[in-house]
Design an enzyme around this catalytic site. Structure first.
Site, PDB file in Angstrom:
ATOM      1  N   ASP A  85       2.644   5.941   0.630  1.00 11.96           N
ATOM      2  CA  ASP A  85       3.692   6.654  -0.100  1.00 11.96           C
ATOM      3  C   ASP A  85       4.641   5.653  -0.749  1.00 11.96           C
ATOM      4  O   ASP A  85       4.978   5.765  -1.927  1.00 11.96           O
ATOM      5  CB  ASP A  85       4.463   7.564   0.871  1.00 11.96           C
ATOM      6  CG  ASP A  85       5.592   8.282   0.170  1.00 11.96           C
ATOM      7  OD1 ASP A  85       5.346   8.860  -0.902  1.00 11.96           O
ATOM      8  OD2 ASP A  85       6.735   8.248   0.673  1.00 11.96           O
ATOM      9  N   ASP A 104       4.945   4.243  -5.142  1.00 12.65           N
ATOM     10  CA  ASP A 104       6.097   4.356  -6.047  1.00 12.65           C
ATOM     11  C   ASP A 104       6.332   3.009  -6.732  1.00 12.65           C
ATOM     12  O   ASP A 104       6.635   2.952  -7.929  1.00 12.65           O
ATOM     13  CB  ASP A 104       7.364   4.801  -5.301  1.00 12.65           C
ATOM     14  CG  ASP A 104       7.574   6.311  -5.374  1.00 12.65           C
ATOM     15  OD1 ASP A 104       6.573   7.042  -5.513  1.00 12.65           O
ATOM     16  OD2 ASP A 104       8.738   6.765  -5.299  1.00 12.65           O
TER      17      ASP A 104
END
Ligand code: IPM
Ligand code: MN
Length: 350
Positions: free
Chosen positions: A244, A248
């Protein structure tokens, strides 16, 4: 005849889904691919109106599709966590979509914040485990709200879960045939149980792939190298939480949320495709948001359905538009084109 489930979702979700399906439709027409769609109104508005997040009946229907397309989930009037856990994570978990595939590819003509790095250097894929780890949702509180409070959130790693994820990553590395290098991103120096399992499984499965070079990188160092030497990466495999976070960062070095696409896959059954970005409520209905990430996700959907040529055409059309320099800035409201016009340009480019 493919059956595709559509969840346009909240905020700008419906706008980008429309453009993604416009391009999907154009690519499908060129390739003679037949499909039908079924649309669901799940998201923040339905929750606020009815209290329903993801009804079991919808979940059951979703299992029956060849693929699912999701625009974006997230509503400013809904407490954080309800829609994320109740829709996005629930679909990932219940449909056992154990791979989250997130390419980090800088297209020519797209500015990256990394100095002296270009499309040659920024081109790798992150394989994020998608059904276990810290996301498993196991834990609880003791004496909540007191000074004696204990909060526990367990990180779940199963042999089966790690094995299938790592094996998928090896297969992908082989198929991609670029640097033939697979990097395991972990924190085995601290998570001496959880990530010891990852290391052992990584090595064990690796014996079936003698031609693939194995690399190990701690997650903190991974973030450093993604900025300093992104060219070192080919395929990266990692646990849910680290995936996760580093995706980004990956999205930023490839030009931002406007271009970052992803797929949640179960290679044996259904898959769900989505842009990495959220619902950007501020831009709702303004026809200003960048649909390229969403269109890229539709391209990944074609690839997953086995139409690699059609998928490659979508990618080329995106790449050509970006390389043309027509779009001055990828940010919402600064493109010089509307959301709809960008979708038209990419569909025409096919
Ligand atoms: C993502 C998102 C989700 C995640 C959130 C919205 C639950 O950040 O897809 O990366 O944490 O997986
Ligand atoms: Mn995320």
């Amino acid at each position: 005849m493919y059956k595709i489930g559509l969840i346009p979702g909240d905020g700008i979700g419906p706008e980008v889904t429309r453009e993604a399906m416009k391009v999907f439709g154009a690519a499908a027409a060129h390739a003679g691919i037949q499909y039908e769609t079924v649309e669901y109104d799940i998201g923040g508005d339905r929750y606020l109106a009815t209290g329903e997040v993801l009804p079991d009946s919808v979940l059951e229907e979703l299992r029956g599709f060849d693929a699912i397309y999701l625009g974006a989930i997230g509503h400013p009037d809904v407490k954080p966590g309800i829609l994320e856990k109740g829709i996005l994570l629930k679909v990932r978990f219940e449909l056992d979509l154990y791979i989250n595939l997130r390419p980090v590819k800088l297209y020519p003509g797209v500015p990256t914040p990394l100095k002296d790095k270009g499309p040659e250097e920024i081109d790798f894929i992150i394989v994020r485990e998608n059904t276990e780890g810290l996301y498993a949702g196991i834990g609880g509180f003791l004496k909540r709200g007191t000074r004696d409070e204990v909060a526990i959130q367990e990180m779940i790693n199963t042999y089966k879960g790690v094995e299938r994820c790592v094996r998928y990553a090896y297969e992908l590395t082989q198929k991609r045939n670029k640097e033939n290098t697979l990097t395991l991103c972990d924190k085995a120096n601290v998570l001496t149980y959880a990530h010891d399992l990852w290391r052992r499984v990584f090595d064990e499965v690796g014996e079936d792939y003698p031609d693939i070079k194995k690399e190990y990188a701690f997650v903190d160092a991974t973030t450093m190298w993604m900025v300093k030497n992104p060219e070192w990466f080919d395929v990266v495999v990692t646990c849910n939480m680290f995936g996760d976070i580093i995706t980004d960062l990956g999205a930023m070095i490839q030009g931002g949320m406007g271009v970052a696409a992803s797929g949640n896959l179960n290679p044996e059954s259904v898959a769900m495709f989505e842009p990495i970005h959220g619902s950007a409520p501020r831009y709702t209905g303004k026809n200003q948001i960048n649909p390229i990430a969403a269109i890229g996700a539709a391209g990944m959907m074609l690839d997953h359905l086995g139409h690699e040529d059609a998928a490659a055409k979508v990618e080329t059309s995106i790449s050509d538009l970006l390389a043309s320099g027509k779009i001055k800035d990828l940010g919402a409201g600064r493109m010089g084109y509307t959301t709809e016009e960008v979708g038209d340009l990419i569909a025409e480019g096919l």
